[in-house]
Motif scaffolding. Structure first.
Motif, mmCIF file in Angstrom:
data_model
loop_
_atom_site.group_PDB
_atom_site.id
_atom_site.type_symbol
_atom_site.label_atom_id
_atom_site.label_comp_id
_atom_site.label_asym_id
_atom_site.label_seq_id
_atom_site.Cartn_x
_atom_site.Cartn_y
_atom_site.Cartn_z
ATOM 1 N N LYS A 39 0.828 -1.201 0.000
ATOM 2 C CA LYS A 39 0.000 0.000 0.000
ATOM 3 C C LYS A 39 0.862 1.250 0.000
ATOM 4 O O LYS A 39 1.957 1.269 0.553
ATOM 5 N N MET A 40 0.335 2.286 -0.639
ATOM 6 C CA MET A 40 0.968 3.599 -0.660
ATOM 7 C C MET A 40 -0.017 4.591 -0.054
ATOM 8 O O MET A 40 -1.171 4.651 -0.475
ATOM 9 N N ILE A 41 0.440 5.340 0.950
ATOM 10 C CA ILE A 41 -0.385 6.378 1.561
ATOM 11 C C ILE A 41 0.190 7.713 1.115
ATOM 12 O O ILE A 41 1.372 7.988 1.322
ATOM 13 N N VAL A 42 -0.664 8.524 0.493
ATOM 14 C CA VAL A 42 -0.227 9.813 -0.033
ATOM 15 C C VAL A 42 -1.049 10.917 0.608
ATOM 16 O O VAL A 42 -2.277 10.833 0.646
ATOM 17 N N GLU A 43 -0.355 11.946 1.102
ATOM 18 C CA GLU A 43 -1.031 13.136 1.600
ATOM 19 C C GLU A 43 -0.777 14.238 0.584
ATOM 20 O O GLU A 43 0.369 14.512 0.224
ATOM 21 N N PHE A 44 -1.869 14.833 0.118
ATOM 22 C CA PHE A 44 -1.782 15.830 -0.944
ATOM 23 C C PHE A 44 -1.702 17.238 -0.372
ATOM 24 O O PHE A 44 -2.320 17.537 0.648
ATOM 25 N N ALA A 45 -0.960 18.100 -1.044
ATOM 26 C CA ALA A 45 -0.866 19.502 -0.649
ATOM 27 C C ALA A 45 -2.195 20.190 -0.960
ATOM 28 O O ALA A 45 -2.916 19.789 -1.883
ATOM 29 N N ASP A 46 -2.510 21.214 -0.198
ATOM 30 C CA ASP A 46 -3.754 21.963 -0.414
ATOM 31 C C ASP A 46 -3.793 22.551 -1.821
ATOM 32 O O ASP A 46 -2.778 23.045 -2.326
ATOM 33 N N GLY A 47 -4.971 22.479 -2.429
ATOM 34 C CA GLY A 47 -5.172 23.080 -3.744
ATOM 35 C C GLY A 47 -4.748 22.218 -4.913
ATOM 36 O O GLY A 47 -4.798 22.667 -6.054
ATOM 37 N N HIS A 48 -4.307 21.001 -4.674
ATOM 38 C CA HIS A 48 -3.903 20.108 -5.767
ATOM 39 C C HIS A 48 -4.949 19.011 -5.949
ATOM 40 O O HIS A 48 -5.483 18.487 -4.985
ATOM 41 N N ASP A 49 -5.199 18.660 -7.214
ATOM 42 C CA ASP A 49 -6.166 17.612 -7.548
ATOM 43 C C ASP A 49 -5.494 16.244 -7.386
ATOM 44 O O ASP A 49 -4.518 15.953 -8.096
ATOM 45 N N LYS A 51 -6.225 13.305 -8.363
ATOM 46 C CA LYS A 51 -6.199 12.468 -9.561
ATOM 47 C C LYS A 51 -5.011 12.828 -10.465
ATOM 48 O O LYS A 51 -4.275 11.957 -10.919
ATOM 49 N N SER A 52 -4.832 14.115 -10.721
ATOM 50 C CA SER A 52 -3.734 14.523 -11.603
ATOM 51 C C SER A 52 -2.383 14.353 -10.917
ATOM 52 O O SER A 52 -1.400 13.987 -11.562
ATOM 53 N N VAL A 53 -2.316 14.593 -9.613
ATOM 54 C CA VAL A 53 -1.065 14.385 -8.876
ATOM 55 C C VAL A 53 -0.671 12.914 -8.935
ATOM 56 O O VAL A 53 0.500 12.584 -9.155
ATOM 57 N N MET A 54 -1.637 12.019 -8.765
ATOM 58 C CA MET A 54 -1.329 10.584 -8.784
ATOM 59 C C MET A 54 -0.866 10.111 -10.156
ATOM 60 O O MET A 54 -0.074 9.177 -10.248
ATOM 61 N N GLN A 55 -1.325 10.745 -11.212
ATOM 62 C CA GLN A 55 -0.812 10.404 -12.548
ATOM 63 C C GLN A 55 0.686 10.704 -12.607
ATOM 64 O O GLN A 55 1.464 9.923 -13.159
ATOM 65 N N ASN A 56 1.085 11.847 -12.021
ATOM 66 C CA ASN A 56 2.504 12.214 -11.992
ATOM 67 C C ASN A 56 3.300 11.307 -11.057
ATOM 68 O O ASN A 56 4.453 10.982 -11.340
ATOM 69 N N VAL A 57 2.685 10.901 -9.949
ATOM 70 C CA VAL A 57 3.343 9.964 -9.023
ATOM 71 C C VAL A 57 3.595 8.638 -9.749
ATOM 72 O O VAL A 57 4.682 8.063 -9.652
ATOM 73 N N LEU A 58 2.604 8.162 -10.482
ATOM 74 C CA LEU A 58 2.757 6.903 -11.218
ATOM 75 C C LEU A 58 3.893 7.004 -12.236
ATOM 76 O O LEU A 58 4.714 6.093 -12.345
ATOM 77 N N LYS A 59 3.972 8.124 -12.956
ATOM 78 C CA LYS A 59 5.066 8.318 -13.926
ATOM 79 C C LYS A 59 6.416 8.290 -13.223
ATOM 80 O O LYS A 59 7.364 7.669 -13.715
ATOM 81 N N ASP A 67 7.759 -1.793 -14.129
ATOM 82 C CA ASP A 67 6.593 -2.677 -14.076
ATOM 83 C C ASP A 67 5.728 -2.456 -12.831
ATOM 84 O O ASP A 67 4.844 -3.244 -12.547
ATOM 85 N N CYS A 68 5.941 -1.354 -12.114
ATOM 86 C CA CYS A 68 5.112 -1.099 -10.921
ATOM 87 C C CYS A 68 3.704 -0.718 -11.332
ATOM 88 O O CYS A 68 3.467 -0.182 -12.410
ATOM 89 N N GLU A 69 2.774 -1.018 -10.475
ATOM 90 C CA GLU A 69 1.370 -0.678 -10.713
ATOM 91 C C GLU A 69 0.804 -0.007 -9.460
ATOM 92 O O GLU A 69 1.049 -0.465 -8.350
ATOM 93 N N ILE A 70 0.058 1.068 -9.668
ATOM 94 C CA ILE A 70 -0.666 1.725 -8.594
ATOM 95 C C ILE A 70 -2.123 1.741 -9.015
ATOM 96 O O ILE A 70 -2.459 2.239 -10.081
#
Length: 72
Positions: A39-49, A51-59, A67-70
């Motif tokens: 499992k990955m636990i992510v805390e997002f900064a205020d004002g950030h979406d 969904k789009s942040v996680m796309q960048n995290v995955l990249k 071959d990692c998958e989130i």
């Protein structure tokens, strides 16, 4: 906002590298990858979406381990 994601990672070292990559991603306040629970636990900064942040995290994580998958 904090969210938990299922992640597929092969080793503890890769989990640490992916955690570092996630932390360096814009919009992430903190990130923790637990190799044992996959499992990955992510805390997002205020004002950030999350969904789009996680796309960048995955990249960023795929640069560490292609071959990692989130499950988003």
């Amino acid at each position: 906002m904090k969210k938990t994601y299922k992640i597929e990672v092969d080793c503890a070292n890769c989990a640490n590298l992916m955690e570092d990559a996630a932390r360096k991603t814009e919009g992430v306040s903190s990130a923790t990858v637990n190799f044992m629970t996959q499992k990955m636990i992510v805390e997002f900064a205020d004002g950030h979406d999350p969904k789009s942040v996680m796309q960048n995290v995955l990249k960023a994580c795929k640069k560490v381990e292609p071959d990692c998958e989130i499950v988003l």
